[in-house]
Design an enzyme around this catalytic site. Structure first.
Site, PDB file in Angstrom:
ATOM      1  N   ASP A 194       0.852  -1.195   0.000  1.00 54.61           N
ATOM      2  CA  ASP A 194       0.000   0.000   0.000  1.00 54.61           C
ATOM      3  C   ASP A 194       0.886   1.243   0.000  1.00 54.61           C
ATOM      4  OD1 ASP A 194      -2.266   1.819   0.404  1.00 54.61           O
ATOM      5  OD2 ASP A 194      -3.343   0.036   1.021  1.00 54.61           O
ATOM      6  N   HIS A 264      -2.813   3.044  -4.678  1.00 50.43           N
ATOM      7  CA  HIS A 264      -2.199   2.639  -3.397  1.00 50.43           C
ATOM      8  C   HIS A 264      -0.790   2.094  -3.636  1.00 50.43           C
ATOM      9  CE1 HIS A 264      -5.606   3.303  -0.679  1.00 50.43           C
ATOM     10  NE2 HIS A 264      -6.384   2.894  -1.670  1.00 50.43           N
ATOM     11  N   ASP A 330      -8.897  -0.524  -5.998  1.00 56.20           N
ATOM     12  CA  ASP A 330      -9.726   0.522  -5.375  1.00 56.20           C
ATOM     13  C   ASP A 330      -8.997   1.866  -5.363  1.00 56.20           C
ATOM     14  OD1 ASP A 330      -7.847  -0.615  -3.554  1.00 56.20           O
ATOM     15  OD2 ASP A 330      -8.820   0.482  -1.932  1.00 56.20           O
ATOM     16  N   GLU A 331      -9.776   2.908  -5.204  1.00 52.30           N
ATOM     17  CA  GLU A 331      -9.276   4.255  -4.910  1.00 52.30           C
ATOM     18  C   GLU A 331      -8.015   4.618  -5.715  1.00 52.30           C
ATOM     19  OE1 GLU A 331     -10.835   4.755  -0.347  1.00 52.30           O
ATOM     20  OE2 GLU A 331      -8.927   3.727  -0.613  1.00 52.30           O
ATOM     21  N   PHE A 425     -14.239  -3.742  10.385  1.00 49.44           N
ATOM     22  CA  PHE A 425     -14.047  -3.945  11.818  1.00 49.44           C
ATOM     23  C   PHE A 425     -12.946  -3.027  12.381  1.00 49.44           C
ATOM     24  CE2 PHE A 425     -15.983  -8.504  12.291  1.00 49.44           C
ATOM     25  CZ  PHE A 425     -17.178  -8.031  11.771  1.00 49.44           C
ATOM     26  N   TRP A 477      -8.623  -2.739   8.489  1.00 50.11           N
ATOM     27  CA  TRP A 477      -7.645  -1.747   8.050  1.00 50.11           C
ATOM     28  C   TRP A 477      -6.897  -1.274   9.288  1.00 50.11           C
ATOM     29  CZ3 TRP A 477      -6.892  -2.133   3.154  1.00 50.11           C
ATOM     30  CH2 TRP A 477      -7.945  -2.496   2.315  1.00 50.11           C
TER      31      TRP A 477
HETATM   32  C1  ACM Z   1     -11.066   0.131   0.589  1.00 52.74           C
HETATM   33  O1  ACM Z   1     -11.503   0.272   1.731  1.00 52.74           O
HETATM   34  N1  ACM Z   1     -10.450   1.140  -0.009  1.00 52.74           N
HETATM   35  C2  ACM Z   1     -11.207  -1.122  -0.128  1.00 52.74           C
END
Ligand code: ACM
Length: 549
Positions: A194, A264, A330-331, A425, A477
């Site tokens: 990341d 990321h 993502d993102e 979570f 995360w």
């Molecule tokens: C994410 O929470 N960006 C998958």
């Protein structure tokens, strides 16, 4: 000490002694408290169960006796190996059905029978069996008599660990795996790359870990806008990764690695700037020191795809049994591609009308590399922007996007549900201790009750599409999950709810009954020194656990 805590403490002490010779079992007044609730279970209260005072005899040399013995002894049941099946307390019967997770477990005062089709089912039977340990009316250990026929509602029952924002040691991850296996979670999704750190070594690119594995500082605990000035870094050695993968496999858990593309990617691009959009103004990648979304994406060039191919070779070497590689998706902000002459030329050359289509092109190129290595891709739900590959599995995380899963289901893609509204979570689960280290990324009250009430079949999914929903997953995360005690605090009791949502048919679920069974898990967690959250007070179970970064 409250009455409840006193009772719990008594059970913990009771559950920790080894069993010794004693008389056969007397009736058991306690009822079975298995999580996740088996889909078919008959158990009459106040029956005589199977005495554990002599431990359990297991047939020697039997296929799965090593794993079975391990689970039993971890739960305080003494085992001994006997030469023939006739002398054994557990009769194992392998059937020829196709469902690898199916099992039957019968416990009566004179015998225990386990039927299964494959190793997974056999281990699940034993995991159910150890949750039947109780005290009979004479105070002796025994198994509650019952008759169970069981198989999961969903085949994918996952937990995601983010080692990029904060790492946990291989030892700590193994502790988590062992607990997850008790609750029939079968997948660990390991987030390894990341913006804030690259954690997997690739021999050909040593700077990925030496430079990409280290950030100069992080936000201070308690103030996410203030840097702490302290470098943070680390990575797993190949040996550590292999040992975690093997440990998980022995416990019926597959580890799916995640390598994030095209966004990321700051850590990788800092180590090897040539794989980023180096032709844009003010290009200055760094391993990110703050949380959130950052603009550094991989360049969509042949050079980058060759690099990703090399990384995937290492990933396949370290995760040989995972059918999937998660490729993120993502993102990924499109700002850099918009101003990069190279990216714009690639769009033109490939008749791509916009940057979303370039993202889709990127994902398909990476999917091809993954498929060539005999594996399939999973990606976050943005992989459908610009066109979803028909062979990708989509992980639905954006709970706020209406009908996010609908286009994928309409197209026949498989999906995994992990909406932030129910399965993040890292969000608070109710009032938490005031100490700054108990800060969460989001103070939403994501309670175990909300998790438990969830149905992974998304709204609008017709019965003929339900088979495309593989299951669900909880994501941890790690911006504010600094280490194992904090992870445990965020995990329990919500992981129990996740396990039951994923395993038990929805008609069988009952929150009140679940809560009673949930309370019965605490002696086990206490025996493992797990820092779970008391569901009523919000207090940590291990108040002296050090959870600072
Ligand atoms: C994410 O929470 N960006 C998958």
């Amino acid at each position: 000490m409250t009455t409840k805590t006193a009772t719990l403490t008594a059970i913990v002490i009771a559950s920790q002694f080894s069993f010794s010779l004693a008389a056969p079992s007397a009736p058991i007044s306690e009822s079975a408290h298995i999580i996740p609730l088996p889909n078919q279970m008959e158990s009459t209260p106040d029956q005589v169960g199977f005495s554990l005072t002599n431990g359990l005899a297991i047939p020697d040399g039997w296929l799965f006796s090593k794993q079975v013995t391990r689970i039993l002894s971890e739960n305080g049941i003494k085992t001994r190996l006997v030469p023939t099946e006739n002398e054994a307390d557990i009769q194992f019967k392998q059937a020829n059905g196709i469902n690898k997770e199916w099992y039957q477990l019968q416990v009566s005062p004179d015998k225990i029978t386990v039927s299964f089709n494959a190793e997974q089912g056999c281990l699940y039977a034993i995991q159910s069996l150890v949750q039947l340990i109780a005290k009979d009316t004479k105070g002796n250990p025994a198994l509650i008599a019952c008759n169970i026929t069981d198989q999961p509602r969903f085949t994918y029952r996952g937990v995601m660990i983010d080692s990029c924002r904060h790492m946990m040691s291989a030892k700590d991850i193994k502790k988590i795996i062992n607990i997850l296996s008790r609750y029939k979670i079968n997948t660990l999704h390991w987030h390894l790359t990341d913006d804030q750190g690259w954690r997997i070594p690739v021999d050909k690119y040593p700077k990925l870990t030496s430079i990409g594995g280290l950030r100069a500082q992080s936000p201070v605990i308690g103030d996410r806008d203030k840097p702490n000035g302290t470098p943070y870094g680390g990575f797993y050695t190949k040996e550590e990764i292999k040992s975690v993968v093997t440990y998980a496999k022995e416990r019926g858990i597959t580890i799916i690695p995640e390598i994030e593309v095209p966004g990321h990617a700051s850590a990788a691009i800092t180590a090897y700037p040539e794989f980023g959009n180096s032709d844009i103004p003010n290009y200055a990648p760094k391993v990110q020191e703050t949380w959130g979304v950052h603009p550094y994406t991989f360049a969509p060039t042949e050079k980058t795809f060759a690099f990703i191919a090399d990384v995937l070779d290492t990933v396949c070497e370290l995760f040989p049994d995972s059918p999937y590689i998660h490729i993120g998706g993502d993102e990924a902000p499109k700002d850099q591609w918009k101003v990069s002459p190279t990216a714009q030329k690639i769009m033109k050359d490939n008749q791509l009308r916009n940057e979303n289509e370039l993202q889709s092109y990127f994902i398909r190129r990476v999917e091809k590399l993954v498929n060539e290595r005999g594996k399939k891709i999973i990606g976050w739900d943005e992989i459908q922007e610009g066109g979803l590959s028909p062979t990708a599995t989509m992980m639905v995380w954006r709970g706020w996007v209406k009908n996010a899963a609908a286009p994928a289901l309409a197209q026949g893609n498989t999906i995994i549900m992990t909406p932030n509204s129910h399965f993040y979570f890292d969000y608070a689960q109710g009032p938490r201790p005031n100490a700054p280290e108990y800060e969460t990324i989001n103070d939403d009250q994501l309670t175990w009750q909300r998790v438990y009430a969830y149905n992974p079949i998304p709204l609008g999914c017709t019965p003929d599409k339900e088979h495309l929903v593989l299951g669900c997953q909880a994501n941890f995360w790690a911006e504010y999950i600094f280490n194992l005690p904090k992870w445990e605090y965020m995990a329990f009791p919500r992981v129990f709810a996740l396990a039951e949502v994923a395993w038990t048919q929805k008609e069988k679920k009952n929150a009140a009954c679940f809560y009673q069974r949930l309370l019965k898990q605490f002696p086990y967690l206490d025996s493992q020194k797990v820092n779970y959250r008391h569901p009523e007070t919000g207090a940590p179970a291990q108040p002296n656990a050090v959870i600072k970064r």
